[in-house]
Scaffold this active site. Structure first.
Site, short mmCIF file in Angstrom:
data_model
loop_
_atom_site.label_atom_id
_atom_site.label_comp_id
_atom_site.label_asym_id
_atom_site.label_seq_id
_atom_site.Cartn_x
_atom_site.Cartn_y
_atom_site.Cartn_z
N LYS B 90 -68.27 -109.40 14.00
CA LYS B 90 -67.96 -110.66 13.74
C LYS B 90 -67.52 -111.34 12.68
O LYS B 90 -66.64 -112.15 12.38
CB LYS B 90 -69.39 -111.55 14.18
CG LYS B 90 -69.99 -111.19 15.52
CD LYS B 90 -69.04 -112.12 16.70
CE LYS B 90 -69.58 -111.61 17.94
NZ LYS B 90 -68.82 -112.50 19.00
N GLU B 112 -70.92 -121.81 17.12
CA GLU B 112 -72.02 -121.60 18.13
C GLU B 112 -72.45 -120.12 18.11
O GLU B 112 -71.66 -119.29 17.45
CB GLU B 112 -71.20 -121.77 19.56
CG GLU B 112 -70.47 -120.45 20.16
CD GLU B 112 -69.03 -120.08 19.14
OE1 GLU B 112 -68.68 -121.13 18.26
OE2 GLU B 112 -68.71 -118.96 19.53
N SER B 379 -69.79 -102.44 18.41
CA SER B 379 -69.63 -103.51 18.05
C SER B 379 -70.52 -104.04 16.87
O SER B 379 -70.52 -104.87 15.93
CB SER B 379 -69.46 -104.70 18.99
OG SER B 379 -70.28 -104.51 19.91
C1 PLP Z 1 -72.70 -106.76 18.52
C2 PLP Z 1 -72.13 -107.76 19.39
N1 PLP Z 1 -71.10 -107.22 20.06
C3 PLP Z 1 -70.52 -107.94 21.28
C4 PLP Z 1 -70.82 -109.20 21.20
C5 PLP Z 1 -69.84 -110.04 22.17
O1 PLP Z 1 -69.08 -110.97 21.92
P1 PLP Z 1 -67.62 -110.32 22.07
O2 PLP Z 1 -67.13 -110.13 23.48
O3 PLP Z 1 -66.62 -111.59 21.49
O4 PLP Z 1 -66.96 -109.01 21.27
C6 PLP Z 1 -71.49 -109.69 20.32
C7 PLP Z 1 -71.71 -111.61 20.50
O5 PLP Z 1 -72.81 -111.69 20.00
C8 PLP Z 1 -72.22 -109.11 19.42
O6 PLP Z 1 -73.19 -109.61 18.86
#
Ligand code: PLP
Lengths: 271, 401
Positions: B90, B112, B379
């Site tokens: 993020k 948000e 992620s």
């Molecule tokens: C670690 C992590 N991965 C994935 C997501 C999902 O978001 P996005 O699909 O935009 O990557 C989030 C959202 O809070 C997250 O914290």
């Protein structure tokens, strides 16, 4: 002349602004919402705006958002909204539906337009549809001779106002302030300037909404606008009433206060 | 086709702008500021420096040898976005947008958040760049991600629990939009994923494309060829689009997204927009939406707050329809098994969101076989989820809810 055009023409002939009242269908339940609208018209509302309750009303403040939640919890559907619109039109008042875009898209653009026209409705206000995304909607509403009402806001540039008004018919909805629906203590100073800018771009009637809740506020807007739109104040009157009869009474007397307001300019009572 | 924006923010029939007129000007200004920034070398230099010296980019690519034994023998490479400052991808988007906010002369940002990772990242960027910050978070999420609420407050942000609707991410977005309509003169809405009205999906994608760019180079360097597949979890879809972006034009590279199957897609308690949703409009864009026959949004469910959202980014909707990417649901239970497995085999505790992508990779590995190379976007890290996981696995000493 469309029913909306007639309503504005009648008000103009009487040297006053038109009063437009909003209530959501299905709040507190479908039959009562019809009686509330009848009371609103009896109290002096010229044009009825029937709200289609939506799960994600991002332009609405807490009063209308909670009413929508309650209407949906009751199981109110688009079919119900069309029934309420038909009842509103039977009062003789010009009737428009106010709806966020997804419920219309899901129902089907042509089908929605056809059903609303059959119900005696005059037009649709779409607060989250921009003219750019509304090309197919233009065809659907034209085919049924429904008016399409888009919004302008204090932040709208002159070019933007030109784009929006050229997509509008019936009237232009001028948002008096930058914000969501809900009663305010004072009318935003932005409203008069916005109406002047819109006036230079169109001959359509211009109605001002957002934040209006009292007769004196309606009177001050009636000095420069063709219509005064009141929503949250009606909804709040219903939400605060102890039962349906009290709600009907409150809505009727608020409508009467506002109807007197749009007939008064600068505090002076017109003959 | 490195960028599938067709015209004025549309992806085929998806995307666009469905917003109150009051926001049109702010969106136009954001679009102009974004394009001006792209043409301004000093903006890129500033962002690059922050990514290197503050975030810690490039993030490493780690081969998960022991985890791979459970993936049909396919080679698994993890793109370590969990090692970024603040613990997830993020931060990439947030730093870019916070610099844009500064460029636009806006002193306040709002955001948000679902899992709280975006809120923490936004609060971090706001602290760094001296911006006021308010974060909207569903009340339900403030409970399941309490650690991140505390982090945001420590960073100086105001956290507003949202008590309307389903009290999750969707409602937090509604409240953030309402705030923005009222304060747009001085406020930038730091949207946290590739959803929302144009130009947000394009802006957020751009700032996350660094994930894909680095990954492509690292994989080529490591194994001398492109991977067979790139996998990611999909909430709004920002980490997925970030890693997909560099491989769009490589037809041999499969793009796989994993959405939250919750308690099972036939239970109604899931966030499987592609499996169970239909095209519609939500939060300013046309995309796949979980909705009923009347077009009312249906509340989503997932064990992971960050995937618990009834809409998805419009570019994913287009990638889905064109067949360029494939999307499958992963259930809460499958995700938690992958969560435990990665923790025990690799010593990496992933975010539960991320664990959906890992579970997908386990399936995909068995499908593609032992010659395959799969990159998974890791992620985020799982610190924020320790309480949820301890309760899920019945670990002794777990705090009670
Ligand atoms: C670690 C992590 N991965 C994935 C997501 C999902 O978001 P996005 O699909 O935009 O990557 C989030 C959202 O809070 C997250 O914290």
């Amino acid at each position: 002349m469309s029913a909306l055009a007639q309503a504005f023409a009648r008000a103009r002939n009487e040297n006053r602004a038109a009063l437009i009242g909003y209530l959501p269908a299905g709040f507190p339940d479908v039959p009562t919402s019809i009686r509330l609208i009848e009371a609103m018209v009896a109290g002096g509302v010229d044009i009825v705006e029937v709200g289609l309750p939506y799960s994600d009303p991002l332009m609405d403040g807490p009063v209308i958002a909670e009413a929508a939640d309650r209407a949906l919890a009751q199981g109110t559907t688009t079919d119900d909204v069309l029934d309420v619109a038909a009842a509103a039109a039977r009062t003789g008042a010009a009737t428009v539906v106010m709806s966020y875009w997804n419920p219309i898209e899901r129902f089907g653009l042509d089908r929605f337009a056809q059903r609303l026209a059959a119900a005696g409705g005059s037009g649709v206000i779409t607060p989250d549809l921009t003219p750019e995304e509304g090309l197919a909607w233009r065809d659907s509403t034209d085919a049924r001779a429904l008016d399409r009402i888009f919004l302008v806001a204090p932040s709208s540039t002159p070019q933007r106002i030109a784009t929006v008004v050229s997509a509008c018919s019936g009237f232009v909805y001028a948002a008096s302030l930058m914000g969501v629906t809900g009663a305010r203590d004072a009318i935003s100073g932005d409203a008069e300037g916005l109406v002047a800018r819109v006036r230079s771009a169109t001959d359509l009637p211009i109605a001002v909404g957002l934040g209006v809740s009292r007769g004196d506020q309606a009177a001050s807007i009636a000095r420069f606008a063709d219509g005064v739109i009141v929503g949250s104040a009606f909804v709040r009157a219903v939400a605060q009433a102890r039962d349906a009869d009290a709600a009907i009474e409150a809505v009727g007397s608020l409508a009467a206060e506002l109807a007197a307001g749009v007939r008064r300019r600068n505090g002076e009572v017109l003959p | 086709m490195t960028d599938t924006v067709m015209d004025s923010g549309h992806y085929g029939p998806y995307g666009g702008r469905f917003v109150p007129e009051a926001l049109t000007r702010a969106l136009d200004e954001l679009d102009a500021a974004f394009h001006a920034a792209l043409d301004d070398p000093s903006f890129g230099q500033r962002l690059d420096a922050l990514q290197r010296d503050y975030t810690g980019r490039p993030s490493p690519l780690t081969e998960a040898v022991r985890f791979a034994e459970h993936c049909g023998g396919a080679r698994i490479l993890l793109k370590r976005e969990d090692l970024n400052h603040t613990g997830s991808h993020k931060i990439n988007n947030v730093l870019g947008q916070a610099l844009l906010a500064q460029r636009m002369g806006k002193k306040r940002v709002i955001a948000e958040t679902g899992a709280g990772q975006h809120g923490v990242a936004a609060a971090t960027a706001a602290a760094l760049l001296d911006l006021e910050c308010t974060v909207y978070m569903g009340e339900e999420d403030t409970r399941r991600q309490a650690l991140n609420v505390a982090r945001m407050k420590l960073l100086g942000a105001e956290v507003v629990p949202v008590t309307t609707g389903s009290r999750t991410l969707k409602d937090a977005i509604n409240e953030a939009m309402r705030d923005w309509v009222s304060t747009v003169e001085r406020t930038h809405y730091l949207l946290g994923t590739v959803t929302g009205p144009a130009p947000f999906p394009q802006v957020v994608r751009h700032f996350h494309s660094v994930i894909g760019t680095e990954t492509r180079e690292q994989v080529l360097d490591r194994i001398g060829r492109l991977p067979d597949a790139v996998a990611a979890c999909v909430g709004g879809g920002s980490n997925a689009i970030g890693i997909f972006s560099a491989f769009m034009d490589d037809p041999t590279v499969q793009l796989r997204g994993y959405e939250a199957g919750g308690e099972g897609i036939d239970t109604g308690r899931h966030a499987a927009r592609f499996a169970m949703g239909a095209p519609g409009v939500l939060h300013g864009a046309r995309t796949y939406v979980m909705q009923d026959e009347w077009g009312q949004t249906v509340p989503s469910h997932s064990i992971s707050a960050g995937l618990d959202y009834p809409g998805v980014g419009p570019e994913h909707a287009w990638l889905h329809d064109t067949g360029r990417a494939r999307y499958e649901p992963v259930s809460d239970d499958e995700a938690m098994q992958a969560f435990a497995l990665l923790s025990r085999t690799e010593g990496i505790i992933p975010a539960i969101e991320t664990a959906h992508g890992l579970a997908g990779a386990m399936r995909l590995g068995r499908e593609l076989g032992s010659d395959a190379v799969i990159v998974v976007n890791l992620s985020g890290r799982g610190d924020k989820d320790v309480e949820t996981a301890a309760r899920y696995f019945g670990i002794e000493g777990a705090p009670s809810p």
